[in-house]
Design an enzyme around this catalytic site. Structure first.
Site, short mmCIF file in Angstrom:
data_model
loop_
_atom_site.label_atom_id
_atom_site.label_comp_id
_atom_site.label_asym_id
_atom_site.label_seq_id
_atom_site.Cartn_x
_atom_site.Cartn_y
_atom_site.Cartn_z
N GLY A 120 0.63 -1.26 0.06
CA GLY A 120 -0.07 -0.15 0.06
C GLY A 120 0.80 1.22 0.01
N GLY A 122 2.46 2.18 -2.59
CA GLY A 122 2.67 2.64 -3.88
C GLY A 122 4.02 2.30 -4.64
N LEU A 123 4.60 1.40 -4.22
CA LEU A 123 5.82 0.77 -4.54
C LEU A 123 5.71 -0.58 -5.44
CD1 LEU A 123 8.06 1.18 -1.59
CD2 LEU A 123 7.73 2.84 -3.40
N ASP A 170 4.65 0.00 -13.88
CA ASP A 170 5.18 -0.84 -12.85
C ASP A 170 5.68 -1.92 -13.27
OD1 ASP A 170 3.97 1.47 -11.83
OD2 ASP A 170 2.02 0.26 -10.94
N TYR A 220 -8.85 5.34 -9.51
CA TYR A 220 -7.91 5.28 -10.64
C TYR A 220 -8.58 5.15 -11.91
CZ TYR A 220 -3.66 3.49 -13.06
OH TYR A 220 -2.68 3.44 -13.95
C1 GLA Z 1 0.02 2.96 -10.79
C2 GLA Z 1 -0.44 2.07 -11.89
C3 GLA Z 1 0.64 2.58 -13.03
C4 GLA Z 1 0.71 3.98 -13.12
C5 GLA Z 1 0.75 4.66 -11.89
C6 GLA Z 1 0.50 6.27 -11.90
O1 GLA Z 1 1.06 2.51 -10.30
O2 GLA Z 1 -0.17 0.83 -11.82
O3 GLA Z 1 0.45 2.11 -14.57
O4 GLA Z 1 -0.49 4.59 -13.90
O5 GLA Z 1 -0.05 4.19 -10.89
O6 GLA Z 1 1.62 6.94 -12.70
#
Ligand code: GLA
Length: 382
Positions: A120, A122-123, A170, A220
């Site tokens: 959670g 954001g990694l 990612d 999102y």
């Molecule tokens: C998440 C998504 C990525 C990208 C980022 C925002 O990590 O999985 O594809 O859109 O958000 O940059």
């Protein structure tokens, strides 16, 4: 005991032999957020925490997989109707299915995995999991699927089995990552370039707010829909616009009255962000970290006020960084909680971290976590 040893011990206890070990990585992103699904640029790198899995074929048509961290096991078949309920197992199932859909071979296997990507934050712990299994299955079954397609296997897993219409950043970073290098990727053409990243005199540090907002995936997906809507409106005047990133700012202004104001603001952010990635790469090549940092602040402003994916906690950390004269700071990743990424001069590091911990805790009642960024290798066999 380190993670690999724990995984092998569990694998032996369950399956009576050692597994073959594979690893993959979480990621950071220096700049270029929410640009990937708009055909724009991103600038990520793999980091030194990720997923490790021990795997071995079992000669059946069943997959038996255990998560050490959740202390749970799950078995499933490989047909579409065999999809497991457990969220973590759906990632593994999705990777199997997406490999099969691409003509790859997948048969039964046993696996034990664990990870050290903070959840959670954001990694991209989920991309690390997908990439680890996509890479491992490709290797074990000698499928010969190329690395781009391995990244797409992870992305399609998110789309088709986990409900997030994510871009490719990612999974790309997790598969293509190399030690000490950031990767600028053009998400439309998939052209990429490695940039050595050793900012002398600076440190890159993440401050994890430890907040994770509910419904982040539906928010999102709504952002993505807004961008597609804005791109469709612009395309009526400029048919060459395939993705929002192809649009010029003035073209967006032409359609302002035709789209909801919210979509306009989202698109305004994205068009600015695509350019900022290029500006940051140029600045990096000149060793101009002040400009890199300034762009990071601009991104934060855009993500907070135009794209609206920041939150009170992250805005607080960003403001504090600005107040303390930190070179660059912004919310990182999809947003809705997670980390700020900060470019901090060495001499400011200790006082900034101390102040961030103290002031954040005084304001929100819990301490943030701090992770130093080490840019590392992506998916591999150990
Ligand atoms: C998440 C998504 C990525 C990208 C980022 C925002 O990590 O999985 O594809 O859109 O958000 O940059």
């Amino acid at each position: 005991m380190n993670m690999q040893t724990r995984i092998q011990e569990k694998f032996r206890a369950l399956f009576g032999e050692d597994g073959i070990l594979y690893a993959s990585a979480g990621r950071i992103n220096l700049i270029g957020e929410h640009t990937d699904y708009n055909g724009g640029y991103v600038f990520p790198g793999a980091i030194d925490c990720g997923i490790v899995a021990a795997i071995r074929l079992n000669g059946t048509d069943k997959v038996n997989v255990c998560s050490l961290d959740y202390d749970e096991c799950c078995s499933f078949g490989l047909r579409e109707e065999d999809a497991p309920e457990k969220a973590w197992a759906r990632y593994v199932f999705g990777v199997c299915r997406e490999t099969l859909k691409r003509g790859g071979k997948v048969e039964g296997f046993n696996a034990v995995f664990a990870g050290d990507v903070p959840l959670g934050a954001g990694l991209s712990s989920s991309a690390a999991l997908e990439s680890c299994f996509a890479f491992a299955l490709n290797d074990l079954f000698a499928n010969g699927i190329d690395k781009f397609e391995l990244a797409r296997i992870g992305q399609s897993t998110e789309h088709n089995y986990c409900g997030v219409k994510c871009g490719i950043m990612d999974q790309f970073a997790s598969i293509f990552g190399q030690e000490g290098k950031l990767i600028r990727l053009n998400c439309k053409t998939m052209e990429y370039k490695y940039f050595p990243f050793h900012p002398e005199g600076y440190r890159l540090v993440l401050i994890d707010s430890c907040v994770k907002h509910e419904l982040a995936s539906s928010a999102y997906n709504r952002r993505r829909a807004s961008c597609e809507n804005a791109a469709a409106a612009i395309r009526k005047n400029h048919p060459e616009v395939e993705f929002l990133s192809d649009a010029k700012r003035v073209w967006l202004d032409e359609v302002r009255a035709d789209i909801p104001e919210e979509d306009f603001l989202r698109a305004e952010y994205v068009i600015g962000e695509v350019q900022r990635v290029l500006d940051v790469c140029d600045a990096l090549e000149r060793g101009d970290y002040e400009t890199v940092g300034e762009m990071m602040y601009q991104t934060h402003f855009g993500m907070s006020r135009l794209y609206e994916v920041s939150c009170e906690e992250l805005d607080f950390l960003n403001k504090l960084a600005r107040k303390m004269d930190v070179t660059g700071s912004r919310v990182m990743g999809g947003g809705f909680g997670g980390c700020t990424i900060n470019l901090v001069r060495n001499e400011l590091y200790d006082s900034f971290i101390a102040a961030a911990k103290k002031e954040f805790e005084a304001r929100f009642g819990h301490a943030p976590k701090v992770y130093d960024v080490v840019i590392s290798d992506g998916a591999r066999r150990l």
